[in-house]
Write a protein that holds these residues in place. Structure first.
Motif, PDB file in Angstrom:
ATOM      1  N   GLU A  21       0.862  -1.079  -0.115  1.00 43.14           N
ATOM      2  CA  GLU A  21       0.111   0.103   0.052  1.00 43.14           C
ATOM      3  C   GLU A  21       0.979   1.193  -0.014  1.00 43.14           C
ATOM      4  O   GLU A  21       0.590   2.222  -0.612  1.00 43.14           O
ATOM      5  N   LEU A  22       2.029   1.256   0.976  1.00 45.29           N
ATOM      6  CA  LEU A  22       3.001   2.368   0.979  1.00 45.29           C
ATOM      7  C   LEU A  22       3.388   2.579  -0.501  1.00 45.29           C
ATOM      8  O   LEU A  22       3.733   3.710  -0.892  1.00 45.29           O
ATOM      9  N   ALA A  23       3.914   1.387  -1.187  1.00 46.87           N
ATOM     10  CA  ALA A  23       4.669   1.613  -2.362  1.00 46.87           C
ATOM     11  C   ALA A  23       3.239   2.241  -3.301  1.00 46.87           C
ATOM     12  O   ALA A  23       3.874   3.054  -4.010  1.00 46.87           O
ATOM     13  N   PHE A  24       2.424   1.811  -3.456  1.00 54.08           N
ATOM     14  CA  PHE A  24       1.119   2.359  -4.122  1.00 54.08           C
ATOM     15  C   PHE A  24       0.866   3.861  -4.170  1.00 54.08           C
ATOM     16  O   PHE A  24       1.119   4.555  -5.020  1.00 54.08           O
ATOM     17  N   TRP A  25       1.058   4.291  -2.803  1.00 51.75           N
ATOM     18  CA  TRP A  25       0.773   5.704  -2.622  1.00 51.75           C
ATOM     19  C   TRP A  25       2.132   6.319  -3.014  1.00 51.75           C
ATOM     20  O   TRP A  25       2.008   7.465  -3.605  1.00 51.75           O
ATOM     21  N   HIS A  62       3.427  13.764   3.255  1.00 53.22           N
ATOM     22  CA  HIS A  62       2.775  12.223   3.190  1.00 53.22           C
ATOM     23  C   HIS A  62       4.076  11.390   2.626  1.00 53.22           C
ATOM     24  O   HIS A  62       4.101  10.356   3.198  1.00 53.22           O
ATOM     25  N   LYS A  63       4.664  11.911   1.735  1.00 52.91           N
ATOM     26  CA  LYS A  63       5.944  11.044   1.378  1.00 52.91           C
ATOM     27  C   LYS A  63       6.940  10.964   2.611  1.00 52.91           C
ATOM     28  O   LYS A  63       7.475   9.621   2.641  1.00 52.91           O
ATOM     29  N   ASN A  64       7.049  11.881   3.410  1.00 55.82           N
ATOM     30  CA  ASN A  64       7.982  11.565   4.787  1.00 55.82           C
ATOM     31  C   ASN A  64       7.291  10.678   5.690  1.00 55.82           C
ATOM     32  O   ASN A  64       7.899   9.744   5.946  1.00 55.82           O
ATOM     33  N   LYS A  65       5.838  10.633   5.849  1.00 57.96           N
ATOM     34  CA  LYS A  65       5.391   9.815   6.626  1.00 57.96           C
ATOM     35  C   LYS A  65       5.456   8.289   5.884  1.00 57.96           C
ATOM     36  O   LYS A  65       5.706   7.268   6.807  1.00 57.96           O
ATOM     37  N   ILE A  66       5.391   8.214   4.664  1.00 58.21           N
ATOM     38  CA  ILE A  66       5.409   6.944   4.036  1.00 58.21           C
ATOM     39  C   ILE A  66       6.715   6.204   4.404  1.00 58.21           C
ATOM     40  O   ILE A  66       6.954   5.239   4.724  1.00 58.21           O
ATOM     41  N   ASP A  67       7.902   7.087   4.275  1.00 60.45           N
ATOM     42  CA  ASP A  67       9.272   6.528   4.494  1.00 60.45           C
ATOM     43  C   ASP A  67       9.282   6.394   6.142  1.00 60.45           C
ATOM     44  O   ASP A  67       9.907   5.382   6.395  1.00 60.45           O
ATOM     45  N   ASN A  72       9.484   1.957  10.315  1.00 63.85           N
ATOM     46  CA  ASN A  72       9.011   1.063  11.376  1.00 63.85           C
ATOM     47  C   ASN A  72       8.644  -0.090  11.201  1.00 63.85           C
ATOM     48  O   ASN A  72       8.947  -1.103  11.974  1.00 63.85           O
ATOM     49  N   ILE A  73       8.048  -0.331   9.770  1.00 57.85           N
ATOM     50  CA  ILE A  73       7.850  -1.707   9.308  1.00 57.85           C
ATOM     51  C   ILE A  73       9.138  -2.754   9.473  1.00 57.85           C
ATOM     52  O   ILE A  73       9.134  -3.736   9.862  1.00 57.85           O
ATOM     53  N   HIS A  74      10.107  -2.116   8.743  1.00 58.10           N
ATOM     54  CA  HIS A  74      11.444  -2.785   8.866  1.00 58.10           C
ATOM     55  C   HIS A  74      12.048  -3.234   9.987  1.00 58.10           C
ATOM     56  O   HIS A  74      12.244  -4.188  10.452  1.00 58.10           O
ATOM     57  N   ALA A  75      11.943  -2.189  11.177  1.00 53.53           N
ATOM     58  CA  ALA A  75      12.573  -2.213  12.455  1.00 53.53           C
ATOM     59  C   ALA A  75      11.573  -3.318  13.145  1.00 53.53           C
ATOM     60  O   ALA A  75      11.963  -4.185  13.838  1.00 53.53           O
ATOM     61  N   HIS A  76      10.146  -3.309  13.036  1.00 51.82           N
ATOM     62  CA  HIS A  76       9.408  -4.634  13.509  1.00 51.82           C
ATOM     63  C   HIS A  76       9.605  -6.179  12.757  1.00 51.82           C
ATOM     64  O   HIS A  76       9.617  -7.014  13.466  1.00 51.82           O
ATOM     65  N   ILE A 112      -6.353  10.401   6.165  1.00 51.82           N
ATOM     66  CA  ILE A 112      -5.847  11.643   5.655  1.00 51.82           C
ATOM     67  C   ILE A 112      -5.465  11.483   4.144  1.00 51.82           C
ATOM     68  O   ILE A 112      -5.740  12.458   3.401  1.00 51.82           O
ATOM     69  N   TYR A 113      -4.756  10.442   3.771  1.00 51.80           N
ATOM     70  CA  TYR A 113      -4.429  10.281   2.194  1.00 51.80           C
ATOM     71  C   TYR A 113      -5.577  10.466   1.538  1.00 51.80           C
ATOM     72  O   TYR A 113      -5.712  11.271   0.331  1.00 51.80           O
ATOM     73  N   ASN A 114      -6.736   9.625   1.799  1.00 51.12           N
ATOM     74  CA  ASN A 114      -7.772   9.693   0.697  1.00 51.12           C
ATOM     75  C   ASN A 114      -8.447  11.022   0.638  1.00 51.12           C
ATOM     76  O   ASN A 114      -9.010  11.389  -0.209  1.00 51.12           O
TER      77      ASN A 114
END
Length: 128
Positions: A21-25, A62-67, A72-76, A112-114
């Motif tokens: 989803e993040l890649a799509f955004w 939004h780009k910064n939020k995606i990063d 965070n996903i990587h850390a988890h 927020i993005y939608n």
């Protein structure tokens, strides 16, 4: 009531979905950026240009939020791999609370993005 374990594989699956989803955004934001670039060339009206600047700022946020989410996903995921190496298939309550909080953040950002997309499309229909 019986408490069922939360398996790391389930969390990993959710992480994969979020990453897609993040890649799509991120890809979609590139298209929006192209539209912004077109409009900057077409318009000289200061009100329109100010609105374009606002959208640019929102897209950058939004780009910064995606990063940030990707980090965070990587850390988890690293945490999950450590549990996997220790033959622990289920996540502990503390880490699940963190995951649940992160899930809420993703859901909030999705809303927020939608909303941003709706406003941008409305703007495009008026000024394209």
């Amino acid at each position: 009531m019986e408490t069922k374990p939360i398996y790391n594989s389930d969390l990993h699956f959710e992480h994969q979905q979020w990453n897609k989803e993040l890649a799509f955004w991120k890809d979609e934001l590139k298209s929006f950026q192209n539209r912004l670039d077109e409009l900057v060339i077409r318009w000289t009206d200061h009100q329109v240009l100010a609105k374009l600047d606002q959208f640019q700022n929102h897209f950058n946020i939004h780009k910064n939020k995606i990063d940030e989410f990707k980090e965070n996903i990587h850390a988890h995921e690293l945490n999950i791999s450590k549990h996997f190496e220790a033959n622990e298939n289920a996540i502990d309550r503390v880490h699940f609370k963190q995951h649940s909080k992160f899930r809420e953040q993703i859901e909030t950002q999705r809303d927020i993005y939608n909303d941003l997309k709706k406003r941008f499309f409305k703007f495009l229909s008026k000024y394209m």
